[in-house]
Design a protein around this motif. Sequence first.
Motif, mmCIF file in Angstrom:
data_model
loop_
_atom_site.group_PDB
_atom_site.id
_atom_site.type_symbol
_atom_site.label_atom_id
_atom_site.label_comp_id
_atom_site.label_asym_id
_atom_site.label_seq_id
_atom_site.Cartn_x
_atom_site.Cartn_y
_atom_site.Cartn_z
ATOM 1 N N TYR A 130 0.825 -1.198 0.000
ATOM 2 C CA TYR A 130 0.000 0.000 0.000
ATOM 3 C C TYR A 130 0.865 1.256 0.000
ATOM 4 C CZ TYR A 130 -4.786 -1.705 0.587
ATOM 5 O OH TYR A 130 -6.031 -2.255 0.385
ATOM 6 N N VAL A 131 1.873 1.217 0.835
ATOM 7 C CA VAL A 131 2.772 2.384 0.892
ATOM 8 C C VAL A 131 3.408 2.623 -0.477
ATOM 9 C CG1 VAL A 131 4.881 3.303 1.930
ATOM 10 C CG2 VAL A 131 3.186 2.163 3.358
ATOM 11 N N SER A 132 3.885 1.571 -1.104
ATOM 12 C CA SER A 132 4.533 1.716 -2.430
ATOM 13 C C SER A 132 3.531 2.241 -3.444
ATOM 14 C CB SER A 132 5.084 0.360 -2.886
ATOM 15 O OG SER A 132 6.057 -0.112 -2.017
ATOM 16 N N MET A 133 2.294 1.724 -3.380
ATOM 17 C CA MET A 133 1.276 2.130 -4.353
ATOM 18 C C MET A 133 0.990 3.619 -4.200
ATOM 19 S SD MET A 133 -2.663 0.820 -4.701
ATOM 20 C CE MET A 133 -3.050 1.591 -3.108
ATOM 21 N N TYR A 134 0.818 4.043 -2.899
ATOM 22 C CA TYR A 134 0.563 5.457 -2.692
ATOM 23 C C TYR A 134 1.724 6.318 -3.168
ATOM 24 C CZ TYR A 134 -3.600 4.435 0.089
ATOM 25 O OH TYR A 134 -4.850 4.024 0.482
ATOM 26 N N GLU A 151 3.841 5.642 -5.656
ATOM 27 C CA GLU A 151 3.864 5.679 -7.123
ATOM 28 C C GLU A 151 2.746 6.571 -7.657
ATOM 29 O OE1 GLU A 151 5.957 4.424 -9.315
ATOM 30 O OE2 GLU A 151 7.265 3.617 -7.731
ATOM 31 N N MET A 152 1.564 6.432 -7.061
ATOM 32 C CA MET A 152 0.451 7.243 -7.510
ATOM 33 C C MET A 152 0.715 8.709 -7.268
ATOM 34 S SD MET A 152 -2.797 4.915 -6.295
ATOM 35 C CE MET A 152 -3.972 6.106 -6.865
ATOM 36 N N GLY A 153 1.385 8.991 -6.222
ATOM 37 C CA GLY A 153 1.718 10.379 -5.956
ATOM 38 C C GLY A 153 2.725 10.943 -6.916
ATOM 39 N N LYS A 154 3.631 10.128 -7.441
ATOM 40 C CA LYS A 154 4.681 10.613 -8.350
ATOM 41 C C LYS A 154 4.188 10.715 -9.786
ATOM 42 C CE LYS A 154 7.776 7.558 -7.325
ATOM 43 N NZ LYS A 154 9.082 6.839 -7.327
ATOM 44 N N THR A 155 3.372 9.762 -10.214
ATOM 45 C CA THR A 155 3.050 9.673 -11.652
ATOM 46 C C THR A 155 1.637 10.082 -11.976
ATOM 47 O OG1 THR A 155 2.377 7.361 -11.400
ATOM 48 C CG2 THR A 155 4.692 7.796 -11.942
ATOM 49 N N SER A 156 0.834 10.482 -11.060
ATOM 50 C CA SER A 156 -0.566 10.787 -11.335
ATOM 51 C C SER A 156 -0.941 12.100 -10.669
ATOM 52 C CB SER A 156 -1.467 9.644 -10.820
ATOM 53 O OG SER A 156 -2.822 9.972 -10.984
ATOM 54 N N ASN A 157 -2.021 12.718 -11.192
ATOM 55 C CA ASN A 157 -2.549 13.957 -10.616
ATOM 56 C C ASN A 157 -3.639 13.688 -9.576
ATOM 57 O OD1 ASN A 157 -0.908 15.539 -12.243
ATOM 58 N ND2 ASN A 157 -2.392 15.508 -13.939
ATOM 59 N N THR A 158 -3.830 12.362 -9.311
ATOM 60 C CA THR A 158 -4.881 11.981 -8.371
ATOM 61 C C THR A 158 -4.480 12.423 -6.948
ATOM 62 O OG1 THR A 158 -5.385 10.083 -9.756
ATOM 63 C CG2 THR A 158 -6.263 10.075 -7.511
ATOM 64 N N MET A 159 -5.441 12.977 -6.259
ATOM 65 C CA MET A 159 -5.203 13.400 -4.869
ATOM 66 C C MET A 159 -5.894 12.412 -3.947
ATOM 67 S SD MET A 159 -5.793 17.503 -5.225
ATOM 68 C CE MET A 159 -5.203 17.770 -3.540
ATOM 69 N N LEU A 160 -5.178 11.904 -2.961
ATOM 70 C CA LEU A 160 -5.663 10.895 -2.026
ATOM 71 C C LEU A 160 -5.914 11.573 -0.671
ATOM 72 C CD1 LEU A 160 -3.190 7.991 -2.884
ATOM 73 C CD2 LEU A 160 -5.514 8.307 -3.709
ATOM 74 N N PHE A 161 -7.054 11.317 -0.121
ATOM 75 C CA PHE A 161 -7.389 11.867 1.195
ATOM 76 C C PHE A 161 -7.607 10.726 2.168
ATOM 77 C CE2 PHE A 161 -8.775 14.960 -1.946
ATOM 78 C CZ PHE A 161 -8.233 16.139 -1.469
ATOM 79 N N SER A 162 -7.067 10.844 3.249
ATOM 80 C CA SER A 162 -7.219 9.813 4.294
ATOM 81 C C SER A 162 -7.341 10.513 5.649
ATOM 82 C CB SER A 162 -6.014 8.861 4.309
ATOM 83 O OG SER A 162 -6.164 7.924 5.345
#
Length: 358
Positions: free
Chosen positions: A315-319, A321-332
């Motif tokens: 999960y940590v790795s996925m978050y 990668e998503m943070g580096k290569t995508s414009n998606t914003m994750l809220f937790s």
Amino acid sequence: MSSLAITRTLLIQRNLSKHALRQTRTLSSYGFDSIAGISNDRDSMAELYRWPIGKTNTVLNIVPQGKKYVVERFGKLHTIEESGWFLALPVIDRISYIVDLRERAIDIPPQATITRDNVSVDVSGNLFVAFVDAEKAAYGARNPLYAVMTHAQSAMRSAIGEMELDEILHGRSKLNTLIKGAIQEAAVNWGLEVRRYEITEVTPDDVIRDAMDKQAAAERTRREQVLKAEGDKRSAELTSEGVKISLTNESEGMLIKMRNEAEASKIKLLREAEGEAEAIRIKAEAQANAIKYIAEEIMKDGGDEAAKLALAREYVSMYGEMGKTSNTMLFSERPADVNALLAQASLAIKSASSPNPQ
């Protein structure tokens, strides 16, 4: 001397000189035997005009080989003597005829004749005859040799009058047969056998010769043009045939090439599909084995905690990668709370390991 005798003498001299001219050859080529042959032929030609030929009765008479003597007694036929010797009474018996049985050639001088297509030609020939019956030779005609010669001339003119010039020039054997048959019918009563007749020379007049020369030249030109045209035609046919064969071979080669390429492409696709199918099968088997192995490991002591830790790491790795290569914003609620991540991982593992609801 009568006019008939003078005419006969002139004819004899003319034919003798003409025959001697045709028979004369150089002495260096033929030697002295030819002179004797010319003399004998001259005597044979002279015999045409001095028939009958007799001989003085010497009581003991000798008949040479190849001859027969006709002996008369008191002016009537007495005997016909063969070769050898015989006795004859003087004064009473007379050797009236000497018949030479050997074959002889009679020269037929050129005769002016007109063909069926009104062409004037001079035709000469040779007549080969032999006496076979001494009695008919002596009493069948006053001069059988002269009679057969004149009959040959008239028969030749008659036969030529029934033929065209081209038939005469190209059918001499037919003409010879016609003349021989016509002469033989009359020669039987003269004790003669016609062995053969040969046309020696056919001479058209000057106008016809010029026309024939022009026709021959035109025919040669026509044949040359025909042969040239046939050669050009054959060359064109061969060229077109070669082009046709070349195009046929080229199209067949292209067809074979396309068929081979399609077959190769088909085989390539089949092999690639088979490779991909095999790769998917192997990959699926590997994943199934991996999942089976992971499930077995999870079921062991401490496996649950290890799985939670591994899942949390993913999960940590996925978050990340998503943070580096995508414009998606994750809220937790608690993005930095590791315990929350482990709780989520534990819940995911329990959901995957629990049986499906009924």
